[in-house]
Motif scaffolding. Structure first.
Motif, PDB file in Angstrom:
ATOM      1  N   GLY A 132       0.833  -1.192   0.000  1.00 44.68           N
ATOM      2  CA  GLY A 132       0.000   0.000   0.000  1.00 44.68           C
ATOM      3  C   GLY A 132       0.866   1.239   0.000  1.00 44.68           C
ATOM      4  O   GLY A 132       1.787   1.386  -0.802  1.00 44.68           O
ATOM      5  N   GLN A 133       0.608   2.140   0.955  1.00 45.76           N
ATOM      6  CA  GLN A 133       1.411   3.356   1.068  1.00 45.76           C
ATOM      7  C   GLN A 133       2.554   3.189   2.058  1.00 45.76           C
ATOM      8  O   GLN A 133       3.300   4.136   2.315  1.00 45.76           O
ATOM      9  CB  GLN A 133       0.506   4.526   1.510  1.00 45.76           C
ATOM     10  N   GLY A 134       2.671   1.995   2.628  1.00 44.97           N
ATOM     11  CA  GLY A 134       3.752   1.720   3.567  1.00 44.97           C
ATOM     12  C   GLY A 134       4.709   0.681   3.016  1.00 44.97           C
ATOM     13  O   GLY A 134       4.692   0.338   1.830  1.00 44.97           O
ATOM     14  N   SER A 135       5.547   0.137   3.921  1.00 45.86           N
ATOM     15  CA  SER A 135       6.489  -0.911   3.531  1.00 45.86           C
ATOM     16  C   SER A 135       6.882  -1.713   4.762  1.00 45.86           C
ATOM     17  O   SER A 135       6.700  -1.260   5.896  1.00 45.86           O
ATOM     18  CB  SER A 135       7.742  -0.312   2.879  1.00 45.86           C
ATOM     19  N   TYR A 136       7.392  -2.906   4.527  1.00 39.39           N
ATOM     20  CA  TYR A 136       7.899  -3.721   5.628  1.00 39.39           C
ATOM     21  C   TYR A 136       9.264  -4.290   5.246  1.00 39.39           C
ATOM     22  O   TYR A 136       9.587  -4.483   4.070  1.00 39.39           O
ATOM     23  CB  TYR A 136       6.935  -4.852   5.995  1.00 39.39           C
TER      24      TYR A 136
END
Length: 563
Positions: free
Chosen positions: A77-81
């Motif tokens: 999405g608009q984040g990351s891991y």
């Protein structure tokens, strides 16, 4: 005086304006701060969600590939891991083989959250019975699968169940690190014992059916899908099967099915059920299990468990068929379509080339009429039958060997059977089930499967053949020696495929119990590895091997890591 009043009023007005302006500034600051705080809270929550999603993905990926060492930053999405894999626990101590600590750091805007889990993935168990020395014939031996090394662990022993073991059934729970092993010995004693993840509990004798009936697998074990209780149905040496339930803590007493059905289990038959087959409804909201039996007079009959009691699927109380193809072999099976939850019952007809089948649709409480499947390449009557469901599909692979040693398959596509060309007209023997089939579960090979059988065509060896999802590939190279029994399983999370093979006594060579496997969606079998170098027993070898994957993905520990 009026001038003084006007001066005071002006001063008061100025003070009020200054106060109001100050309050406005304060309110604006508070609103801005609250808005920023709310935004930071939302970002933090989204970062945690991203971290947990990454951890779930890492657990799955680690199960599929033992070389997985992490990744990232990976967009979500608009984040990351970002994933990191460790071989130490939370305190830094080295973890046992097969366990890993996975760390997932989730990032959203300027917020960061970190979660970790210690997991063990891809576990499975193989049980088997030896023939020598005599003192060990009643001991179930077992090995555990190590998904780190892609190998079976050292040999261990379960509890001794008496004389020669003829049949073994192993099933794992869905929500617990638990398995149940059922064994039938040559005295006709049917025992169960429970694995708690570390050790086997005491053996429990459920029934004694006598020496003659020890030649047939008159029992089966399945776990409910929703409730995860184990239901065990067995021949109790009369025409009404008995059952017991294990709830994870204790066993119920034996109850005869006739007690709940209000009449004899099968009012047409006075014979004991020689073959018992159970299948659980795979839908998550169901505890339904269906039962199909084949008795000594070749009667076929079925009922269902509704989570509370056994009930009939129609008003009929008599046999579905009083002349199945044979009672000496397991010429019947039952399985569920995995998407609809519709059960398919199939058995050999007392006519060459013919099988009979019917369905139970629990959603509309309908048992279909009996239909005929004709496989023209068969020249004789069905002898051994296997019906295998494909995960996340309504496909079922039907495999049948007749009493002329012809091996054939037909694929149920959810609406009809599609018959394939014959695989072999000279399998190893008719006395034992010398074949098995399994669908692949690795995401890279969904829809594919493997048929493995013992053949005497050309040279007595093991013959693998791949189903590519649309048809059968050319025959694969043969391996090993002549084999009388084969048991296969596919791990639902790791995608590993296992095959255990039992060579009959007198087949030449060392007469081993062998295993071979595939990992990582490779589509390639390993070389045969000897599990037991023999000696083995002569035909019939019955079912002296079973392999079952652990169904849950065990998270041993979980925590959120704070700065």
């Amino acid at each position: 005086m009026r001038l003084n009043n006007r001066g005071f009023a002006l001063i008061a007005a100025i003070i009020l304006i200054v106060v109001a302006a100050a309050m406005a500034v304060v309110m604006a600051t508070l609103v801005s701060s609250s808005s920023q705080s709310g935004g930071m809270h939302i970002s933090s929550a989204r970062a945690l969600f991203t971290a947990e999603s990454g951890l779930e993905k890492a657990i799955r990926q680690r199960s599929l590939d033992n070389t997985y060492v992490g990744e990232g930053p990976t967009a979500m999405g608009q984040g990351s891991y970002t994933i990191t894999v460790f071989n130490t626990d939370f305190s830094g101590a080295l973890l046992p083989s097969g366990q890993r600590r996975l760390r997932s750091v989730g990032q959203f805007d300027t917020a960061t959250r970190t979660v970790e889990a210690i997991v063990r993935t891809g576990a499975a168990m193989m049980v088997y019975a030896k023939d020598s020395p005599g003192a060990s014939q009643g001991i179930p031996y077992f090995r555990q699968w190590n998904n780190d090394t892609y190998a079976w662990g050292p040999e261990q022993q379960a509890n001794d169940v008496g004389p020669i073991i003829r049949y073994m059934v192993l099933k794992f729970a869905r929500t617990r690190n638990e398995a149940i092993l059922g064994t039938l010995n040559s005295n006709g004693q049917f025992h169960v014992q429970v694995w708690n993840g570390t050790a086997w509990g005491a053996i429990r004798l459920l029934a004694t059916v006598g020496v003659a009936n020890s030649q047939y697998r008159g029992f089966d074990i399945e776990y409910e899908t929703r409730g995860d209780r184990a239901v065990v149905v067995f021949n109790k040496n009369d025409s009404n099967p008995g059952y017991q339930i294990w709830n994870g803590t204790a066993w119920t007493a034996t109850v005869g099915l006739d007690t709940e059905l209000g009449a004899n289990y099968n009012t047409t038959s006075v014979n004991a059920p020689l073959w018992v087959e159970l299948a659980p409804n795979p839908l998550g909201n169901s505890n339904e299990i269906v039962l199909l039996t084949l008795d000594a007079d070749s009667d076929i009959y079925g009922v269902r468990w509704n989570g509370t009691a056994w009930v009939r699927m129609s008003a009929a109380t008599g046999s579905w068929d009083t002349a199945a193809s044979t009672s000496a072999r397991k010429a019947m099976d039952v399985a569920y379509e995995q998407l609809t939850g519709r059960a398919m019952f199939i058995w050999g007809n007392n006519v060459d080339d013919e099988q009979l089948w019917r369905t139970w649709d629990g959603s509309i409480n309908t048992l279909s009429g009996i239909n005929t499947l004709t496989i023209n390449a068969m020249n004789n009557r069905a002898n051994w039958v296997r019906l295998v469901p494909r995960l996340n599909s309504n496909e079922l692979m039907y495999v049948v060997q007749d009493n002329g040693r012809d091996l054939n398959t037909a694929l149920w596509d959810g609406a009809a059977f599609n018959v394939h060309a014959e695989h072999d007209n000279s399998t190893e023997n008719v006395q034992s089930m010398s074949f098995d089939f399994v669908f692949e579960t690795h995401p890279a090979r969904i829809g594919q499967g493997w048929l493995v059988w013992g053949t005497s065509t050309g040279v007595n060896q093991i013959q693998p053949r791949r189903w590519n999802g649309a048809g059968w590939d050319a025959l694969s190279p043969k391996v090993g020696d002549d084999t009388s029994f084969i048991r296969m399983a596919a791990h639902p999370s790791s995608g590993a495929i296992f095959a255990g093979t039992y060579e009959r006594q007198g087949s030449g060579g060392a007469d081993d119990i062998f295993e071979m496997h595939q990992t990582g969606g490779s589509g390639t079998w390993t070389a045969l590895v000897s599990v037991w170098p023999g000696p083995t027993i002569a035909d019939p070898v019955h079912q002296r091997i079973d392999i079952a994957p652990e169904r849950r993905t065990p998270v041993i520990a979980w925590r959120e890591v704070f700065p």
